[in-house]
Design a protein around this motif. Sequence first.
Motif, PDB file in Angstrom:
ATOM      1  N   ILE A  64     -36.423  25.758  -5.352  1.00 22.22           N
ATOM      2  CA  ILE A  64     -37.018  24.998  -4.241  1.00 22.22           C
ATOM      3  C   ILE A  64     -38.462  24.639  -4.565  1.00 22.22           C
ATOM      4  N   ILE A  65     -39.229  25.642  -4.992  1.00 20.85           N
ATOM      5  CA  ILE A  65     -40.652  25.411  -5.296  1.00 20.85           C
ATOM      6  C   ILE A  65     -40.797  24.501  -6.511  1.00 20.85           C
ATOM      7  N   LEU A  66     -39.968  24.727  -7.541  1.00 26.55           N
ATOM      8  CA  LEU A  66     -40.048  23.924  -8.767  1.00 26.55           C
ATOM      9  C   LEU A  66     -39.769  22.450  -8.482  1.00 26.55           C
ATOM     10  N   VAL A  67     -38.681  22.167  -7.768  1.00 27.86           N
ATOM     11  CA  VAL A  67     -38.329  20.778  -7.488  1.00 27.86           C
ATOM     12  C   VAL A  67     -39.409  20.109  -6.639  1.00 27.86           C
ATOM     13  N   SER A  68     -39.957  20.833  -5.667  1.00 31.98           N
ATOM     14  CA  SER A  68     -41.032  20.275  -4.843  1.00 31.98           C
ATOM     15  C   SER A  68     -42.234  19.910  -5.710  1.00 31.98           C
ATOM     16  N   ALA A  69     -42.610  20.824  -6.607  1.00 31.43           N
ATOM     17  CA  ALA A  69     -43.784  20.600  -7.457  1.00 31.43           C
ATOM     18  C   ALA A  69     -43.569  19.441  -8.425  1.00 31.43           C
ATOM     19  N   VAL A  70     -42.393  19.399  -9.052  1.00 30.59           N
ATOM     20  CA  VAL A  70     -42.109  18.332 -10.020  1.00 30.59           C
ATOM     21  C   VAL A  70     -42.029  16.981  -9.302  1.00 30.59           C
ATOM     22  N   THR A  71     -41.505  16.962  -8.082  1.00 27.66           N
ATOM     23  CA  THR A  71     -41.461  15.718  -7.306  1.00 27.66           C
ATOM     24  C   THR A  71     -42.854  15.164  -7.097  1.00 27.66           C
ATOM     25  N   VAL A  72     -43.786  16.034  -6.735  1.00 26.30           N
ATOM     26  CA  VAL A  72     -45.166  15.613  -6.495  1.00 26.30           C
ATOM     27  C   VAL A  72     -45.844  15.196  -7.798  1.00 26.30           C
ATOM     28  N   ALA A  73     -45.585  15.963  -8.872  1.00 29.18           N
ATOM     29  CA  ALA A  73     -46.279  15.724 -10.138  1.00 29.18           C
ATOM     30  C   ALA A  73     -45.725  14.534 -10.910  1.00 29.18           C
ATOM     31  N   THR A  74     -44.413  14.297 -10.840  1.00 31.59           N
ATOM     32  CA  THR A  74     -43.818  13.208 -11.628  1.00 31.59           C
ATOM     33  C   THR A  74     -43.095  12.228 -10.709  1.00 31.59           C
ATOM     34  N   ASP A  75     -41.783  12.340 -10.626  1.00 28.71           N
ATOM     35  CA  ASP A  75     -41.021  11.495  -9.706  1.00 28.71           C
ATOM     36  C   ASP A  75     -39.750  12.216  -9.282  1.00 28.71           C
ATOM     37  N   LEU A  76     -39.064  11.622  -8.330  1.00 27.95           N
ATOM     38  CA  LEU A  76     -37.909  12.266  -7.704  1.00 27.95           C
ATOM     39  C   LEU A  76     -36.773  12.491  -8.686  1.00 27.95           C
ATOM     40  N   ALA A  77     -36.489  11.497  -9.524  1.00 28.54           N
ATOM     41  CA  ALA A  77     -35.354  11.601 -10.435  1.00 28.54           C
ATOM     42  C   ALA A  77     -35.538  12.759 -11.407  1.00 28.54           C
ATOM     43  N   ILE A  78     -36.720  12.854 -12.012  1.00 30.22           N
ATOM     44  CA  ILE A  78     -36.985  13.942 -12.953  1.00 30.22           C
ATOM     45  C   ILE A  78     -36.889  15.282 -12.240  1.00 30.22           C
ATOM     46  N   ALA A  79     -37.425  15.353 -11.008  1.00 25.25           N
ATOM     47  CA  ALA A  79     -37.396  16.600 -10.253  1.00 25.25           C
ATOM     48  C   ALA A  79     -35.964  17.051  -9.988  1.00 25.25           C
ATOM     49  N   VAL A  80     -35.117  16.119  -9.588  1.00 24.80           N
ATOM     50  CA  VAL A  80     -33.729  16.466  -9.290  1.00 24.80           C
ATOM     51  C   VAL A  80     -32.997  16.896 -10.557  1.00 24.80           C
ATOM     52  N   ILE A  81     -33.213  16.170 -11.656  1.00 23.55           N
ATOM     53  CA  ILE A  81     -32.565  16.528 -12.923  1.00 23.55           C
ATOM     54  C   ILE A  81     -33.003  17.913 -13.377  1.00 23.55           C
ATOM     55  N   VAL A  82     -34.311  18.193 -13.295  1.00 23.23           N
ATOM     56  CA  VAL A  82     -34.830  19.513 -13.668  1.00 23.23           C
ATOM     57  C   VAL A  82     -34.216  20.590 -12.779  1.00 23.23           C
ATOM     58  N   GLY A  83     -34.157  20.316 -11.467  1.00 19.73           N
ATOM     59  CA  GLY A  83     -33.592  21.285 -10.535  1.00 19.73           C
ATOM     60  C   GLY A  83     -32.135  21.584 -10.808  1.00 19.73           C
ATOM     61  N   VAL A  84     -31.359  20.550 -11.099  1.00 18.60           N
ATOM     62  CA  VAL A  84     -29.934  20.747 -11.389  1.00 18.60           C
ATOM     63  C   VAL A  84     -29.755  21.547 -12.682  1.00 18.60           C
ATOM     64  N   ILE A  85     -30.556  21.217 -13.701  1.00 20.19           N
ATOM     65  CA  ILE A  85     -30.450  21.936 -14.979  1.00 20.19           C
ATOM     66  C   ILE A  85     -30.792  23.419 -14.795  1.00 20.19           C
ATOM     67  N   VAL A  86     -31.894  23.688 -14.097  1.00 27.42           N
ATOM     68  CA  VAL A  86     -32.293  25.088 -13.875  1.00 27.42           C
ATOM     69  C   VAL A  86     -31.235  25.825 -13.062  1.00 27.42           C
ATOM     70  N   SER A  87     -30.703  25.159 -12.026  1.00 28.34           N
ATOM     71  CA  SER A  87     -29.656  25.789 -11.203  1.00 28.34           C
ATOM     72  C   SER A  87     -28.414  26.094 -12.040  1.00 28.34           C
ATOM     73  N   ALA A  88     -28.056  25.155 -12.922  1.00 31.37           N
ATOM     74  CA  ALA A  88     -26.890  25.362 -13.785  1.00 31.37           C
ATOM     75  C   ALA A  88     -27.118  26.522 -14.757  1.00 31.37           C
ATOM     76  N   LEU A  89     -28.334  26.614 -15.303  1.00 34.88           N
ATOM     77  CA  LEU A  89     -28.636  27.701 -16.222  1.00 34.88           C
ATOM     78  C   LEU A  89     -28.623  29.054 -15.505  1.00 34.88           C
ATOM     79  N   VAL A  90     -29.151  29.061 -14.277  1.00 36.40           N
ATOM     80  CA  VAL A  90     -29.124  30.299 -13.488  1.00 36.40           C
ATOM     81  C   VAL A  90     -27.680  30.698 -13.200  1.00 36.40           C
ATOM     82  N   PHE A  91     -26.863  29.703 -12.831  1.00 38.01           N
ATOM     83  CA  PHE A  91     -25.443  29.964 -12.565  1.00 38.01           C
ATOM     84  C   PHE A  91     -24.761  30.541 -13.816  1.00 38.01           C
ATOM     85  N   ALA A  92     -25.051  29.919 -14.958  1.00 40.16           N
ATOM     86  CA  ALA A  92     -24.449  30.397 -16.212  1.00 40.16           C
ATOM     87  C   ALA A  92     -24.897  31.819 -16.533  1.00 40.16           C
ATOM     88  N   TRP A  93     -26.173  32.091 -16.326  1.00 46.21           N
ATOM     89  CA  TRP A  93     -26.695  33.422 -16.627  1.00 46.21           C
ATOM     90  C   TRP A  93     -26.052  34.476 -15.719  1.00 46.21           C
TER      91      TRP A  93
END
Length: 518
Positions: free
Chosen positions: A372-401
């Motif tokens: 939640i915090i990461l996606v919010s920060a990346v949205t502010v720092a870059t753009d929405l698309a990158i934030a969502v992609i980063v969030g999905v990747i991190v969520s997938a890695l957490v799920f895999a772990w």
Amino acid sequence: MFELHASKVANLKNDVLSGLTVALALVPEAVAFAFVAGVEPLVGLYAAFMVGLITSIFGGRPGMISGATGAMAVVMVSLVAIHGVEYLFATVVLTGLLQIMAGLFKLGKFIRLVPHPVMLGFVNGLAIVIFLAQLGQFKVTNEAGELVWMQGSQMATMASLIALTMAIIYFLPKLTKAVPSSLVAIVVVTIIVQSFNLDARTVVDFVRDMTNNPAASIAGGLPQFSIPNVPFNWATLQVILPFALVLAAIGLIESLLTLTLIDELTGTRGKGNKECLAQGAANTVTGFFGGMGGCAMIGQSMINVNSGGRGRMSGVTAALALLGFILFASGLIEQIPLAALVGVMFIVVIGTFEWSSFRIINKVPKADAFVIILVSAVTVATDLAIAVIVGVIVSALVFAWEHAKHIAVTRSVDEQGSTVYDVNGPLFFGSIASFLEQFDTEADGQDVIVEFKNSRVADHSAIEAIDTLAERYISRGKKMHLRHLSKECRQLLTKAGSLVEIDVIEDPEYHIASDQLG
């Protein structure tokens, strides 16, 4: 989510009135995004009109507002600066064609895979972005032509008018919901400013500051059809294709996430693939009519929803009203105080931000809180698309772990003296290391049975792990039997292929993720 008098029922009167409110808020946004992209204000206004009209009629989410957006504008600016506006128009056309292809291949459904923590981070980050974007309205041009913060009475007037706007929007629905409170607030504040000749910045002041042209205006004619004036060759495609791919991805991600958000607000469900087609058609047409393209606008969509707009007519009204402003009423619209529009957007910020995330941040898993915090920060720092992609990747890695920990192998000896390993849990790229560590190839007998009845082989990495295990036993002169693997798994095995005991009745049927099977 904080929600202002939202109704779930479409109503023609509410659609028309909310559409007018949205149109008023679209003007400074379209001009600002045109400035970000490095093009004339009318290029942004035409995009807001055409994209808004086409998506409202043909899109998959009635009530959603589309137009020129900042997320796409920041990508366009370097293209315009290096190659000129005609290349931008060609890129917008190609962007639309790519989005149409996404719709035809039904890729819109994949937005449902976005995890809830990513959605929370998305709306929170977007609320912060909308808030920060409004701060630019508190700046004026000094004698040196520089933008500086307002001072003294001018700042006090601006703050007072914003507070009045927000108060009207909040309290009026408690008295009546006959008309959208946002529209009433804009009209009332405009009348007050004009009647008392207050020192308040207006829409025309904003346009002139953005263009650095004291004679600038939003007035214009109908958009004209024109084929982008670029060479139709391989060199041009090499220039515009990378930009088009990025713009298409950003546009679809932002549109589909906004669609999902409005689904939650209205208790209905939009059609993602249909929205992809409509967004693509809108951008293709816009590129041929001198517009900068666009996608769904969450801020204006929230204004529309909170003002009672539910049907397609709300978006159609907003688009047509915006064209009417350009053609006939530019002088009137240019006199609207920016404070009124900023007040409306501040209410949108309050309504968009997921305040409950503060309450649940200590109750959800730490990984979800981090996302939640990461996606919010990346949205502010870059753009929405990158934030969502980063969030999905991190969520997938957490799920895999997390699921990698769920693989368990139990060792036993059966009546025939064979070593039996019962595998429990999913076998995939994240769990293969733990899987292999649980076999003792030295201590096992000459006959080893690996039972997959309580496991599922999920990907090709798992197949490779099974082959690796087979090779270890083969190298020691031992025989390994594999039971209850699917037919696809057996086809993919190389080293262990001849060691599989086939049980036609009990062997499972499921699909494994592997390019080797097409």
